[in-house]
Design a protein around this motif. Structure first.
Motif, PDB file in Angstrom:
ATOM      1  N   PRO A  31     -10.153  25.385 -24.812  1.00 32.81           N
ATOM      2  CA  PRO A  31     -11.268  25.724 -25.681  1.00 32.81           C
ATOM      3  C   PRO A  31     -10.829  25.750 -27.094  1.00 32.81           C
ATOM      4  N   THR A  32     -11.781  25.277 -27.637  1.00 24.06           N
ATOM      5  CA  THR A  32     -11.923  25.068 -29.230  1.00 24.06           C
ATOM      6  C   THR A  32     -13.400  25.080 -29.497  1.00 24.06           C
ATOM      7  N   GLU A  33     -13.669  25.128 -31.013  1.00 23.30           N
ATOM      8  CA  GLU A  33     -15.031  25.179 -31.580  1.00 23.30           C
ATOM      9  C   GLU A  33     -14.964  24.093 -32.441  1.00 23.30           C
ATOM     10  N   SER A  34     -14.057  23.262 -32.417  1.00 30.17           N
ATOM     11  CA  SER A  34     -14.337  22.112 -33.440  1.00 30.17           C
ATOM     12  C   SER A  34     -15.240  20.935 -32.768  1.00 30.17           C
ATOM     13  N   GLY A  35     -15.925  20.414 -33.524  1.00 34.50           N
ATOM     14  CA  GLY A  35     -16.982  19.366 -33.059  1.00 34.50           C
ATOM     15  C   GLY A  35     -16.067  17.919 -33.105  1.00 34.50           C
ATOM     16  N   SER A  36     -15.098  17.760 -33.432  1.00 38.98           N
ATOM     17  CA  SER A  36     -14.249  16.547 -33.657  1.00 38.98           C
ATOM     18  C   SER A  36     -12.979  16.583 -32.872  1.00 38.98           C
ATOM     19  N   VAL A  37     -12.546  17.572 -32.153  1.00 40.91           N
ATOM     20  CA  VAL A  37     -11.349  17.497 -31.589  1.00 40.91           C
ATOM     21  C   VAL A  37     -11.602  18.290 -30.000  1.00 40.91           C
ATOM     22  N   PHE A  38     -11.384  17.235 -29.062  1.00 42.16           N
ATOM     23  CA  PHE A  38     -11.678  17.506 -27.793  1.00 42.16           C
ATOM     24  C   PHE A  38     -10.238  17.515 -26.903  1.00 42.16           C
ATOM     25  N   PRO A  39      -9.586  18.918 -26.787  1.00 49.64           N
ATOM     26  CA  PRO A  39      -8.422  18.676 -25.896  1.00 49.64           C
ATOM     27  C   PRO A  39      -8.693  18.951 -24.616  1.00 49.64           C
ATOM     28  N   TYR A  40      -7.957  18.140 -23.396  1.00 51.11           N
ATOM     29  CA  TYR A  40      -8.115  18.504 -21.976  1.00 51.11           C
ATOM     30  C   TYR A  40      -6.774  18.627 -21.701  1.00 51.11           C
ATOM     31  N   VAL A  41      -6.889  19.301 -20.497  1.00 54.56           N
ATOM     32  CA  VAL A  41      -5.725  19.170 -19.356  1.00 54.56           C
ATOM     33  C   VAL A  41      -5.911  18.450 -17.842  1.00 54.56           C
ATOM     34  N   ILE A  42      -5.182  17.701 -17.530  1.00 52.24           N
ATOM     35  CA  ILE A  42      -5.214  16.938 -16.528  1.00 52.24           C
ATOM     36  C   ILE A  42      -4.212  17.561 -15.498  1.00 52.24           C
ATOM     37  N   THR A  43      -4.595  17.966 -14.376  1.00 52.56           N
ATOM     38  CA  THR A  43      -3.185  18.575 -13.467  1.00 52.56           C
ATOM     39  C   THR A  43      -3.527  17.702 -12.194  1.00 52.56           C
ATOM     40  N   LEU A  44      -2.401  16.929 -12.018  1.00 55.41           N
ATOM     41  CA  LEU A  44      -2.134  16.032 -10.869  1.00 55.41           C
ATOM     42  C   LEU A  44      -1.891  16.652  -9.559  1.00 55.41           C
ATOM     43  N   LYS A  45      -2.274  15.803  -8.522  1.00 57.73           N
ATOM     44  CA  LYS A  45      -1.684  16.014  -7.255  1.00 57.73           C
ATOM     45  C   LYS A  45      -0.444  15.318  -7.060  1.00 57.73           C
ATOM     46  N   LYS A  46      -0.022  15.630  -6.255  1.00 59.75           N
ATOM     47  CA  LYS A  46       1.458  15.250  -5.794  1.00 59.75           C
ATOM     48  C   LYS A  46       1.187  13.929  -4.769  1.00 59.75           C
ATOM     49  N   LEU A  47       1.517  12.922  -4.948  1.00 60.16           N
ATOM     50  CA  LEU A  47       1.344  11.710  -4.064  1.00 60.16           C
ATOM     51  C   LEU A  47       2.525  11.157  -3.390  1.00 60.16           C
ATOM     52  N   ARG A  48       2.170  10.827  -2.351  1.00 55.85           N
ATOM     53  CA  ARG A  48       3.629  10.363  -1.361  1.00 55.85           C
ATOM     54  C   ARG A  48       4.014   9.026  -1.789  1.00 55.85           C
ATOM     55  N   ASP A  49       2.852   8.322  -2.316  1.00 55.51           N
ATOM     56  CA  ASP A  49       3.182   6.696  -2.343  1.00 55.51           C
ATOM     57  C   ASP A  49       3.503   6.355  -3.829  1.00 55.51           C
ATOM     58  N   ARG A  50       3.383   7.538  -4.937  1.00 58.80           N
ATOM     59  CA  ARG A  50       3.806   7.277  -6.244  1.00 58.80           C
ATOM     60  C   ARG A  50       4.544   8.261  -6.762  1.00 58.80           C
ATOM     61  N   THR A  51       5.314   8.099  -7.859  1.00 54.61           N
ATOM     62  CA  THR A  51       6.160   9.078  -8.448  1.00 54.61           C
ATOM     63  C   THR A  51       5.265   9.551  -9.678  1.00 54.61           C
ATOM     64  N   LEU A  52       5.815  10.665 -10.141  1.00 55.60           N
ATOM     65  CA  LEU A  52       5.052  11.359 -11.413  1.00 55.60           C
ATOM     66  C   LEU A  52       5.100  10.160 -12.483  1.00 55.60           C
ATOM     67  N   GLU A  53       6.166   9.734 -12.681  1.00 53.91           N
ATOM     68  CA  GLU A  53       6.371   8.562 -13.522  1.00 53.91           C
ATOM     69  C   GLU A  53       5.364   7.508 -13.639  1.00 53.91           C
ATOM     70  N   GLU A  54       5.198   6.916 -12.117  1.00 56.78           N
ATOM     71  CA  GLU A  54       4.105   5.799 -11.924  1.00 56.78           C
ATOM     72  C   GLU A  54       2.645   6.445 -12.420  1.00 56.78           C
ATOM     73  N   GLN A  55       2.303   7.571 -11.883  1.00 55.64           N
ATOM     74  CA  GLN A  55       1.191   8.357 -12.203  1.00 55.64           C
ATOM     75  C   GLN A  55       0.816   8.033 -13.768  1.00 55.64           C
ATOM     76  N   ILE A  56       1.785   8.663 -14.517  1.00 52.88           N
ATOM     77  CA  ILE A  56       1.908   8.566 -15.975  1.00 52.88           C
ATOM     78  C   ILE A  56       1.694   7.311 -16.591  1.00 52.88           C
ATOM     79  N   GLU A  57       2.202   6.405 -16.154  1.00 52.20           N
ATOM     80  CA  GLU A  57       2.082   5.137 -16.638  1.00 52.20           C
ATOM     81  C   GLU A  57       0.574   4.492 -16.269  1.00 52.20           C
ATOM     82  N   GLU A  58       0.159   4.792 -15.061  1.00 59.19           N
ATOM     83  CA  GLU A  58      -1.427   4.278 -14.901  1.00 59.19           C
ATOM     84  C   GLU A  58      -2.288   4.992 -15.888  1.00 59.19           C
TER      85      GLU A  58
END
Length: 175
Positions: A31-58
């Motif tokens: 939440p913000t009211e600014s018309g020029s800053v848009f902050p988001y949070v991405i919550t990841l799923k755990k993947l069997r075939d990729r590490t967290l670091e690999e997901q961040i690299e993607e």
């Protein structure tokens, strides 16, 4: 009348995420009211075939390839900031799901992860919903936009959690 160009650009980047990154739990706007800053949070799923670091690299690669015109990708404050002419679209990446305890980012050109050492954004949204507090409550929005809080908490997810904790302390009676 057309949509604000800054908001339109944020929506375009979000659409890129939705089209190319199928392995996330949730994408939420903070939440913000600014018309020029848009902050988001991405919550990841755990993947069997990729590490967290690999997901961040993607994500890093995807954000880099999404840049247009004079935009730049900044990776300071444990988040990804796409900055254009008069706007910023900021993404914080937490892992995993509702019990996220790690944050992923790029620091000095290297993918990094660390413990967040705070409540996850998903837990904060659950708390607000449980106590019937709108995420756009004036207390929350005013503090998210406060220069004092921006300086103390440059990462918008960290700032949001600090504000929710303060709100909880001031206004919610836990039995």
């Amino acid at each position: 009348m057309g949509q604000n160009p800054s908001k339109q650009r944020a929506n375009e980047i979000n659409q890129i995420i939705l089209n190319h990154q199928k392995c996330f739990y949730r994408l939420r706007r903070l939440p913000t009211e600014s018309g020029s800053v848009f902050p988001y949070v991405i919550t990841l799923k755990k993947l069997r075939d990729r590490t967290l670091e690999e997901q961040i690299e993607e994500y890093y690669t995807m954000f880099t390839s999404a840049l247009i015109g004079d935009e730049v990708l900044l990776t300071d404050n444990r988040c990804f900031s796409i900055k254009g002419d008069g706007y910023s679209v900021i993404y914080c990446i937490e892992a995993y799901r509702r019990s996220a305890d790690k944050i992923g980012y790029v620091e000095n050109g290297k993918v990094s992860t660390s413990l967040i050492r705070r409540m996850s954004c998903e837990r904060a949204f659950q708390f607000l919903r449980k106590h019937r507090v709108d995420k756009y409550d004036s207390f929350i929005v005013n503090h998210m936009n406060s220069e004092q809080y921006k300086i103390k908490y440059p990462n918008p997810a960290d700032r949001f959690i600090a504000i929710v904790n303060e709100y909880k302390h001031l206004y919610i009676t836990i039995k």
